[in-house]
Write a protein that holds these residues in place. Sequence first.
Motif, short mmCIF file in Angstrom:
data_model
loop_
_atom_site.label_atom_id
_atom_site.label_comp_id
_atom_site.label_asym_id
_atom_site.label_seq_id
_atom_site.Cartn_x
_atom_site.Cartn_y
_atom_site.Cartn_z
N SER A 1 0.65 1.11 -7.77
CA SER A 1 1.56 2.25 -7.54
C SER A 1 0.93 3.33 -6.67
O SER A 1 1.05 4.53 -6.94
CB SER A 1 2.00 2.85 -8.89
N LEU A 2 0.30 2.91 -5.59
CA LEU A 2 -0.38 3.86 -4.71
C LEU A 2 0.56 4.45 -3.67
O LEU A 2 0.23 5.45 -3.03
CB LEU A 2 -1.55 3.16 -3.99
N GLY A 3 1.73 3.80 -3.47
CA GLY A 3 2.64 4.27 -2.43
C GLY A 3 2.15 3.98 -1.03
O GLY A 3 2.55 4.65 -0.08
N HIS A 4 1.27 2.99 -0.91
CA HIS A 4 0.69 2.64 0.38
C HIS A 4 1.34 1.39 0.96
O HIS A 4 1.79 0.52 0.22
CB HIS A 4 -0.81 2.35 0.23
N ALA A 5 1.34 1.28 2.28
CA ALA A 5 1.83 0.08 2.95
C ALA A 5 0.67 -0.92 3.05
O ALA A 5 -0.06 -0.93 4.05
CB ALA A 5 2.36 0.43 4.33
N ARG A 6 0.51 -1.73 2.01
CA ARG A 6 -0.66 -2.61 1.93
C ARG A 6 -0.29 -4.09 1.72
O ARG A 6 -1.18 -4.93 1.66
CB ARG A 6 -1.58 -2.17 0.79
N HIS A 7 0.98 -4.42 1.61
CA HIS A 7 1.36 -5.80 1.38
C HIS A 7 2.73 -6.06 1.99
O HIS A 7 3.61 -5.20 1.96
CB HIS A 7 1.42 -6.12 -0.12
N PRO A 21 -7.38 -1.95 -0.87
CA PRO A 21 -8.11 -0.69 -0.67
C PRO A 21 -9.61 -0.91 -0.51
O PRO A 21 -10.20 -1.78 -1.15
CB PRO A 21 -7.80 0.10 -1.94
N ALA A 22 -10.21 -0.09 0.36
CA ALA A 22 -11.65 -0.24 0.62
C ALA A 22 -12.49 0.17 -0.59
O ALA A 22 -13.52 -0.44 -0.88
CB ALA A 22 -12.04 0.58 1.85
N GLY A 23 -12.06 1.22 -1.28
CA GLY A 23 -12.74 1.59 -2.51
C GLY A 23 -13.74 2.72 -2.42
O GLY A 23 -14.47 2.98 -3.39
N GLY A 24 -13.79 3.41 -1.28
CA GLY A 24 -14.70 4.55 -1.19
C GLY A 24 -16.16 4.14 -1.14
O GLY A 24 -16.50 2.98 -0.94
N ASP A 25 -17.04 5.12 -1.37
CA ASP A 25 -18.48 4.88 -1.19
C ASP A 25 -19.24 4.55 -2.46
O ASP A 25 -20.24 3.84 -2.41
CB ASP A 25 -19.13 6.10 -0.52
#
Length: 262
Positions: A86-92, A109-113
């Motif tokens: 439910s991120l609201g991102h265009a990922r799929h 998602p990349a997942g940050g550092d």
Amino acid sequence: MPFTLATWNINSVRLREGLVADLLETEAPDILCLQECKSPVEKIPMERFRALGYTHMIARGQKGYNGVAILSKMPIEDVGDKDFASLGHARHIAGRLENGATIHNFYVPAGGDKPDREVNEKFGQKLDYLTEMRDWFHAERPERAILVGDLNIAPREDDVWSHKQLLKVVSHTPIEVEHLGAAQEAGGWVDVTRKDIPEGQLYSWWSYRSPDWDAADKGRRLDHVWATPDIAGAAHGSRILREVRGWTQPSDHAPVFATFDL
């Protein structure tokens, strides 16, 4: 009918419109799946791609972030998308070919550092995204399906330049590898690239931070092509087009190819 498919994190389809066109002209895959398009759908430069024979596109976009697209010479039907975690991102996005095969294009998602969800919200989102992928594949077991994209995880020890040095680096941590493996197992997915190239170091991404990425060769295999067991045997010819990473103003990812006799 055989078709060749490629997946490529383009890191801005508008900025690298010329590179996409170059790949379409020189390699001519039947289908090109792009991630990190960073563009609203209506601003994807389809006129140029259409002129090269890619008359079909399905896409989901956002201004400046994320975004996935499938460019195809072959008719392809838009069969929807999922908003995992439910991120609201265009990922799929998913598309179905006339032969009945469904192509899923993912940008995980990349997942940050920092690989710690307690201090890094993005890492938690990445794990949640993978968990929901797993649950979906459990609930709706895929058939005659191909999954491609930037999954942002290099799962095998020989998918990174140094397993030992990257164990605590996001993209190769044990918990990420475990989560990706669970999603893969839930769908019965076969790693087509490693089916075809089972041994040896294999990378699809090299950091912009490396002043001489080619000589240093500190890569990771973040981009993947999977298939369900019912069609995995029809896949062959996998390759990673490493030289594309050396093109002018390149993406930090190289395209990954496979051919399917379906």
